[in-house]
Structure formats: C-alpha cells, structure tokens
Design a protein around this motif. Structure first.
Motif, PDB file in Angstrom:
ATOM      1  N   LEU A  45     -79.071  -8.233 -47.270  1.00 34.45           N
ATOM      2  CA  LEU A  45     -79.249  -7.244 -47.080  1.00 34.45           C
ATOM      3  C   LEU A  45     -78.088  -6.617 -45.480  1.00 34.45           C
ATOM      4  O   LEU A  45     -77.760  -6.390 -45.293  1.00 34.45           O
ATOM      5  N   LEU A  46     -79.171  -8.250 -44.644  1.00 33.07           N
ATOM      6  CA  LEU A  46     -79.022  -8.465 -43.639  1.00 33.07           C
ATOM      7  C   LEU A  46     -77.285  -8.675 -43.226  1.00 33.07           C
ATOM      8  O   LEU A  46     -76.190  -8.368 -42.460  1.00 33.07           O
ATOM      9  N   TRP A  47     -76.389  -9.751 -44.266  1.00 29.07           N
ATOM     10  CA  TRP A  47     -75.385  -9.196 -44.799  1.00 29.07           C
ATOM     11  C   TRP A  47     -74.270  -8.751 -44.983  1.00 29.07           C
ATOM     12  O   TRP A  47     -73.039  -8.823 -44.806  1.00 29.07           O
ATOM     13  N   VAL A  48     -75.066  -8.276 -45.840  1.00 28.25           N
ATOM     14  CA  VAL A  48     -73.428  -7.582 -47.117  1.00 28.25           C
ATOM     15  C   VAL A  48     -74.069  -6.150 -46.676  1.00 28.25           C
ATOM     16  O   VAL A  48     -72.835  -5.832 -46.949  1.00 28.25           O
ATOM     17  N   MET A  49     -74.907  -5.472 -46.076  1.00 29.16           N
ATOM     18  CA  MET A  49     -75.218  -4.210 -46.222  1.00 29.16           C
ATOM     19  C   MET A  49     -74.252  -3.773 -45.213  1.00 29.16           C
ATOM     20  O   MET A  49     -73.345  -2.499 -44.817  1.00 29.16           O
ATOM     21  N   PRO A  50     -73.946  -4.151 -43.599  1.00 32.58           N
ATOM     22  CA  PRO A  50     -73.058  -4.017 -42.846  1.00 32.58           C
ATOM     23  C   PRO A  50     -71.661  -3.816 -43.349  1.00 32.58           C
ATOM     24  O   PRO A  50     -70.607  -2.640 -43.156  1.00 32.58           O
ATOM     25  N   ILE A  51     -71.097  -4.851 -44.063  1.00 28.11           N
ATOM     26  CA  ILE A  51     -70.099  -4.895 -44.544  1.00 28.11           C
ATOM     27  C   ILE A  51     -69.450  -3.794 -45.498  1.00 28.11           C
ATOM     28  O   ILE A  51     -68.216  -3.372 -44.933  1.00 28.11           O
ATOM     29  N   VAL A  52     -70.711  -3.972 -46.240  1.00 27.55           N
ATOM     30  CA  VAL A  52     -70.318  -2.273 -47.017  1.00 27.55           C
ATOM     31  C   VAL A  52     -70.495  -1.065 -46.376  1.00 27.55           C
ATOM     32  O   VAL A  52     -69.322  -0.252 -46.318  1.00 27.55           O
ATOM     33  N   MET A  53     -71.046  -0.672 -45.609  1.00 26.12           N
ATOM     34  CA  MET A  53     -71.122   0.500 -44.442  1.00 26.12           C
ATOM     35  C   MET A  53     -70.057  -0.016 -43.443  1.00 26.12           C
ATOM     36  O   MET A  53     -68.965   1.640 -43.960  1.00 26.12           O
ATOM     37  N   GLY A  54     -70.078  -0.819 -42.881  1.00 29.74           N
ATOM     38  CA  GLY A  54     -67.908  -0.379 -42.557  1.00 29.74           C
ATOM     39  C   GLY A  54     -67.013  -0.392 -43.427  1.00 29.74           C
ATOM     40  O   GLY A  54     -66.027   0.531 -42.848  1.00 29.74           O
ATOM     41  N   LEU A  55     -66.947  -0.847 -44.334  1.00 30.23           N
ATOM     42  CA  LEU A  55     -65.988  -0.925 -44.974  1.00 30.23           C
ATOM     43  C   LEU A  55     -65.916   1.145 -45.736  1.00 30.23           C
ATOM     44  O   LEU A  55     -65.157   1.248 -46.375  1.00 30.23           O
ATOM     45  N   TRP A  56     -66.645   1.216 -46.178  1.00 28.49           N
ATOM     46  CA  TRP A  56     -67.028   2.390 -46.737  1.00 28.49           C
ATOM     47  C   TRP A  56     -66.736   3.387 -45.616  1.00 28.49           C
ATOM     48  O   TRP A  56     -65.996   4.960 -45.812  1.00 28.49           O
ATOM     49  N   ASN A  57     -67.219   3.218 -44.281  1.00 30.74           N
ATOM     50  CA  ASN A  57     -66.778   4.152 -43.309  1.00 30.74           C
ATOM     51  C   ASN A  57     -64.909   4.049 -42.571  1.00 30.74           C
ATOM     52  O   ASN A  57     -64.490   4.691 -42.435  1.00 30.74           O
ATOM     53  N   VAL A  58     -64.437   3.105 -42.827  1.00 31.10           N
ATOM     54  CA  VAL A  58     -62.701   2.591 -43.051  1.00 31.10           C
ATOM     55  C   VAL A  58     -62.111   3.739 -43.836  1.00 31.10           C
ATOM     56  O   VAL A  58     -61.611   4.629 -43.216  1.00 31.10           O
ATOM     57  N   ALA A  59     -62.657   3.525 -45.150  1.00 29.63           N
ATOM     58  CA  ALA A  59     -62.513   4.378 -46.230  1.00 29.63           C
ATOM     59  C   ALA A  59     -62.707   6.411 -46.073  1.00 29.63           C
ATOM     60  O   ALA A  59     -61.952   6.537 -45.990  1.00 29.63           O
ATOM     61  N   LEU A  60     -63.580   6.424 -45.387  1.00 29.30           N
ATOM     62  CA  LEU A  60     -64.013   8.108 -44.485  1.00 29.30           C
ATOM     63  C   LEU A  60     -63.227   8.312 -43.993  1.00 29.30           C
ATOM     64  O   LEU A  60     -62.164   9.299 -44.226  1.00 29.30           O
ATOM     65  N   VAL A  61     -62.466   7.208 -43.003  1.00 29.74           N
ATOM     66  CA  VAL A  61     -61.364   7.572 -41.410  1.00 29.74           C
ATOM     67  C   VAL A  61     -60.005   7.583 -42.946  1.00 29.74           C
ATOM     68  O   VAL A  61     -59.455   8.710 -42.413  1.00 29.74           O
ATOM     69  N   ARG A  62     -59.475   6.852 -43.829  1.00 32.02           N
ATOM     70  CA  ARG A  62     -58.907   6.867 -44.407  1.00 32.02           C
ATOM     71  C   ARG A  62     -58.875   8.154 -45.105  1.00 32.02           C
ATOM     72  O   ARG A  62     -57.244   8.409 -45.122  1.00 32.02           O
ATOM     73  N   LEU A  63     -59.672   8.540 -45.625  1.00 34.51           N
ATOM     74  CA  LEU A  63     -59.566   9.639 -46.717  1.00 34.51           C
ATOM     75  C   LEU A  63     -60.374  11.247 -45.912  1.00 34.51           C
ATOM     76  O   LEU A  63     -59.048  12.104 -46.163  1.00 34.51           O
ATOM     77  N   ALA A  64     -60.535  11.007 -44.637  1.00 35.11           N
ATOM     78  CA  ALA A  64     -60.611  12.468 -44.189  1.00 35.11           C
ATOM     79  C   ALA A  64     -59.536  13.167 -43.735  1.00 35.11           C
ATOM     80  O   ALA A  64     -59.265  14.081 -43.387  1.00 35.11           O
ATOM     81  N   PRO A  65     -58.134  12.330 -43.115  1.00 33.86           N
ATOM     82  CA  PRO A  65     -57.609  13.884 -42.367  1.00 33.86           C
ATOM     83  C   PRO A  65     -56.486  14.117 -44.116  1.00 33.86           C
ATOM     84  O   PRO A  65     -56.054  15.323 -43.580  1.00 33.86           O
ATOM     85  N   GLN A  66     -56.965  13.744 -44.907  1.00 34.13           N
ATOM     86  CA  GLN A  66     -56.627  14.244 -46.554  1.00 34.13           C
ATOM     87  C   GLN A  66     -57.727  15.767 -46.807  1.00 34.13           C
ATOM     88  O   GLN A  66     -57.027  16.628 -47.529  1.00 34.13           O
ATOM     89  N   LEU A  67     -58.792  15.224 -45.806  1.00 31.28           N
ATOM     90  CA  LEU A  67     -59.532  16.841 -46.286  1.00 31.28           C
ATOM     91  C   LEU A  67     -60.076  17.405 -45.752  1.00 31.28           C
ATOM     92  O   LEU A  67     -58.992  17.815 -43.918  1.00 31.28           O
ATOM     93  N   PRO A  68     -60.557  18.961 -45.569  1.00 31.23           N
ATOM     94  CA  PRO A  68     -60.570  19.738 -44.982  1.00 31.23           C
ATOM     95  C   PRO A  68     -61.160  19.722 -43.468  1.00 31.23           C
ATOM     96  O   PRO A  68     -62.510  18.976 -43.913  1.00 31.23           O
ATOM     97  N   GLY A  69     -61.172  20.447 -41.824  1.00 33.21           N
ATOM     98  CA  GLY A  69     -61.570  19.728 -41.596  1.00 33.21           C
ATOM     99  C   GLY A  69     -62.556  18.389 -41.280  1.00 33.21           C
ATOM    100  O   GLY A  69     -63.399  17.719 -41.135  1.00 33.21           O
TER     101      GLY A  69
END
Length: 138
Positions: A45-69
């Motif tokens: 969990l110490l190795w994988v969870m930060p990577i998964v959550m970091g990549l999830w946030n990168v995906a959020l940042v890439r998708l957010a401009p197409q989302l309202p607000g």
C-alpha cells in the motif's frame, strides 16, 4: 516544460501527497492494530497507493477542462467517490474486510459506503485544496 506538463506533474504531486493519503493510512493502521494477528502487506500500500492516487489526479486534471466548472468541489467529490468505489470493490472481492475488520459475508459490504464517502471527502476537500494551492486549478 509546457503548461500542461507542469500541471500534470503538480497534479501527480497533489494526488500522491501525504495529506491525500492520510485517511487511508489511518484506516489501515487502525485495522492493523485491531487485528495484529493478521499478516498485512503495508509496504504494498505504501508503494502502490500514492502512485494510483497521483495518476487518478492527473486524469482528473486532464478531464476537468471538458467538465462544467473545472476543478470545482463537485468534480473532486465525484472523482473521489469513483476511486473509493473501485478500491472498495477490489477490497471486498479480495476478502479485505474479513482480514482487516473481521467482517464476513454480507457484513463485508458495509465497508463500501464508508470507503466511497471517505474517498469523496479526501478528494472533495484535501486534494482539491492541494490542487488549488499548487495552481493546478484556478
């Protein structure tokens, strides 16, 4: 480095930061204290969870401009709740609630709404604040 690359790096840092991982580590730490006879692999969990959550946030940042607000609280809450749902589905399917909290059978599914709400809180409050602090979202 382009602005989009800079935002992606900052988004990864925000998603994998200690603040974003605090609640999951507290929950797992409590489970390890309560069930010390179980042999948990916390290093995974110490190795994988930060990577998964970091990549999830990168995906959020890439998708957010197409989302309202873009970057608003609702977007972050929904992203966190989806991640919590994925984590809890994987956890329940691998028998983690039984090992962590001694929840067996239908009781194991109680962990799902708790995980969804907890991750919604993490992303709707903490990760959103870090994203705004680092300038990922205005």
């Amino acid at each position: 480095m382009s602005d989009q690359q800079r935002k992606a790096v900052l988004a990864f840092v925000a998603g994998s930061s200690f603040v974003a991982l605090l609640i999951p580590f507290i929950v797992l730490g409590i489970a390890m204290l309560l069930r010390s006879e179980q042999n948990f692999p916390p290093q995974f969990l110490l190795w994988v969870m930060p990577i998964v959550m970091g990549l999830w946030n990168v995906a959020l940042v890439r998708l957010a401009p197409q989302l309202p607000g873009q970057g608003n609280a609702l977007t972050h809450w929904l992203a966190g709740m989806m991640l919590g749902l994925v984590f809890t589905i994987v956890g329940v399917s691998t028998g983690a609630p039984g090992k962590l909290y001694n929840l067996q059978g239908n009781m194991a599914y109680l962990i799902m709404p708790i995980g969804v709400i907890a991750h919604g809180l993490i992303w709707g409050v903490m990760v959103r604040w870090i994203n705004r602090f680092l300038g990922v979202f205005q």
